[in-house]
Design a protein around this motif. Structure first.
Motif, PDB file in Angstrom:
ATOM      1  N   GLY A  54      -6.271   6.420   1.259  1.00  0.00           N
ATOM      2  CA  GLY A  54      -6.772   5.824   0.024  1.00  0.00           C
ATOM      3  C   GLY A  54      -6.945   4.327   0.125  1.00  0.00           C
ATOM      4  N   ALA A  55      -6.139   3.683   0.981  1.00  0.00           N
ATOM      5  CA  ALA A  55      -6.229   2.225   1.158  1.00  0.00           C
ATOM      6  C   ALA A  55      -7.124   1.853   2.335  1.00  0.00           C
ATOM      7  N   GLN A 104      -1.805  10.248   2.822  1.00  0.00           N
ATOM      8  CA  GLN A 104      -2.761  10.179   1.708  1.00  0.00           C
ATOM      9  C   GLN A 104      -2.923   8.747   1.215  1.00  0.00           C
ATOM     10  N   ALA A 105      -1.808   8.013   1.121  1.00  0.00           N
ATOM     11  CA  ALA A 105      -1.871   6.630   0.649  1.00  0.00           C
ATOM     12  C   ALA A 105      -2.627   5.743   1.642  1.00  0.00           C
ATOM     13  N   LEU A 106      -2.421   5.962   2.932  1.00  0.00           N
ATOM     14  CA  LEU A 106      -3.123   5.177   3.943  1.00  0.00           C
ATOM     15  C   LEU A 106      -4.626   5.440   3.885  1.00  0.00           C
ATOM     16  N   ASP A 148       0.816  -1.205   0.000  1.00  0.00           N
ATOM     17  CA  ASP A 148       0.000   0.000   0.000  1.00  0.00           C
ATOM     18  C   ASP A 148       0.854   1.262   0.000  1.00  0.00           C
ATOM     19  N   LEU A 149       2.117   1.120   0.505  1.00  0.00           N
ATOM     20  CA  LEU A 149       2.990   2.286   0.640  1.00  0.00           C
ATOM     21  C   LEU A 149       4.225   2.250  -0.255  1.00  0.00           C
ATOM     22  N   LYS A 150       4.609   1.072  -0.722  1.00  0.00           N
ATOM     23  CA  LYS A 150       5.849   0.978  -1.484  1.00  0.00           C
ATOM     24  C   LYS A 150       5.791   1.708  -2.817  1.00  0.00           C
ATOM     25  N   SER A 151       4.594   1.961  -3.314  1.00  0.00           N
ATOM     26  CA  SER A 151       4.460   2.683  -4.581  1.00  0.00           C
ATOM     27  C   SER A 151       4.397   4.202  -4.387  1.00  0.00           C
ATOM     28  N   VAL A 152       4.419   4.644  -3.124  1.00  0.00           N
ATOM     29  CA  VAL A 152       4.372   6.084  -2.841  1.00  0.00           C
ATOM     30  C   VAL A 152       5.683   6.731  -3.276  1.00  0.00           C
ATOM     31  N   GLU A 191       2.417  12.305   1.792  1.00  0.00           N
ATOM     32  CA  GLU A 191       2.183  11.251   0.798  1.00  0.00           C
ATOM     33  C   GLU A 191       1.772   9.951   1.473  1.00  0.00           C
ATOM     34  N   VAL A 192       2.425   9.642   2.591  1.00  0.00           N
ATOM     35  CA  VAL A 192       2.104   8.407   3.321  1.00  0.00           C
ATOM     36  C   VAL A 192       0.684   8.477   3.879  1.00  0.00           C
TER      37      VAL A 192
END
Length: 314
Positions: A280-281, A276-278, A244-248, A273-274
């Motif tokens: 989104g997931a 936002q990604a969390l 979920d985070l490696k593509s950030v 960014e982290v």
């Protein structure tokens, strides 16, 4: 072997039956440095050290200490090398001063053991029998005995295990004092903060193999360019995927230890960014913070396992 190399290890292996305790380990130790083998209990640190000390016969590979084979030149190395073993014992009724006086007699020259006991916080225990000392006091006495003859190379194995914070820092300062006098120190520890504080270079060893070797600062900088974001999962860890985070953008590595997640990366916007990604997931988290990565993070990234902290080991 270069002129400033005091220890050279090449492809060292040590097996006990079917158990591979040390597996193809190679490194050099330079004159005047503090070199640390760091890793969890059972990683192969002590076995490696004992091969350098001539206490164990390698299954294969080569070891050179001060230009000599430690197995063939024990008598020649005795006056030049100091050894503190992880486990040892003295006669129960032997007093502290008697132990120092006895061990001093083994060498042609010896330092003032009274000053050494004072430096190690044992001056008031000089008339105490060995059996009456606490575990930490016995450990400090072993260090004193290893330094009595002012050796040019000192081996210290888990020197602060069981010590209280004051005694631990006293030992740390003694190690740095030995280094300032131009001596070389090789030590083992499973405490990452101890390795970071004392060492010029660190070899992280796990399951008998060296997985990283460099200065503490370089190891941390190689892990990430100084940015670490950590948070706790509010839900079950199984509901979170590092993917979920490696593509950030900017994320270099993601490690998970129980319900605590550490994200290493670069860039001023990494935290945003982290988050936002969390979101989104649909990952629910708490206690998010940004901090500098540590040697502990390097170890976990290299091995996937956590080591014991100094406070946990007390």
């Amino acid at each position: 072997m270069s002129a400033d190399t005091v220890v050279e290890v090449r492809n060292l292996c040590k097996r006990y039956g079917t158990v591979q305790a040390v597996d193809d380990v190679s490194f050099e130790v330079r004159s005047g440095e503090v070199f640390t083998l760091v890793g969890p209990n059972g990683a192969g640190k002590t076995t490696t050290l004992e091969c350098l000390e001539g206490l164990r016969v390698p299954s294969s590979g080569s070891v050179n200490v001060l230009g000599l084979d430690p197995l063939k030149a024990r008598s020649r190395l005795k006056a030049r090398v100091g050894i503190q073993l992880q486990e040892s014992a003295l006669q129960p009724n032997l007093k502290v001063w008697e132990a120092c006086d006895l061990f001093s007699s083994f060498y042609e020259t010896a330092v003032d053991w009274r000053a050494l006991l004072d430096r190690l916080g044992l001056a008031d225990k000089r008339n105490t029998a060995f059996s009456k000392l606490s575990g930490g006091q016995k450990q400090r006495l072993y260090v004193a005995l290893a330094l009595l003859h002012d050796p040019e190379l000192v081996f210290l194995d888990e020197i602060t295990t069981g010590l209280d914070p004051q005694a631990r820092h006293g030992i740390w300062e003694l190690v740095l004092e030995v280094k300032r006098r131009g001596k070389t120190v090789i030590l083992t520890t499973h405490y990452m903060e101890e390795a970071a504080y004392l060492s010029d270079r660190v070899a992280i060893i796990d399951a008998g193999r060296i997985v990283a070797l460099d200065s503490p600062a370089k190891l941390v900088n190689d892990l990430a360019a100084g940015v670490k974001v950590s948070f706790a999962l509010a839900g079950a860890p199984d509901g979170f995927s590092p993917g979920d985070l490696k593509s950030v953008p900017g994320v270099v590595d993601v490690t998970v230890n129980e319900n605590r997640v550490s994200v290493h990366g670069t860039g001023e916007s990494l935290v945003a960014e982290v988050v936002q990604a969390l979101a989104g997931a649909n990952v629910v988290f708490k206690n998010l913070r940004s901090e500098e990565p540590t040697l502990e993070d390097v170890f976990f990234a290299k091995t996937g396992r956590k080591t014991q902290s100094v406070e946990e080991g007390r």
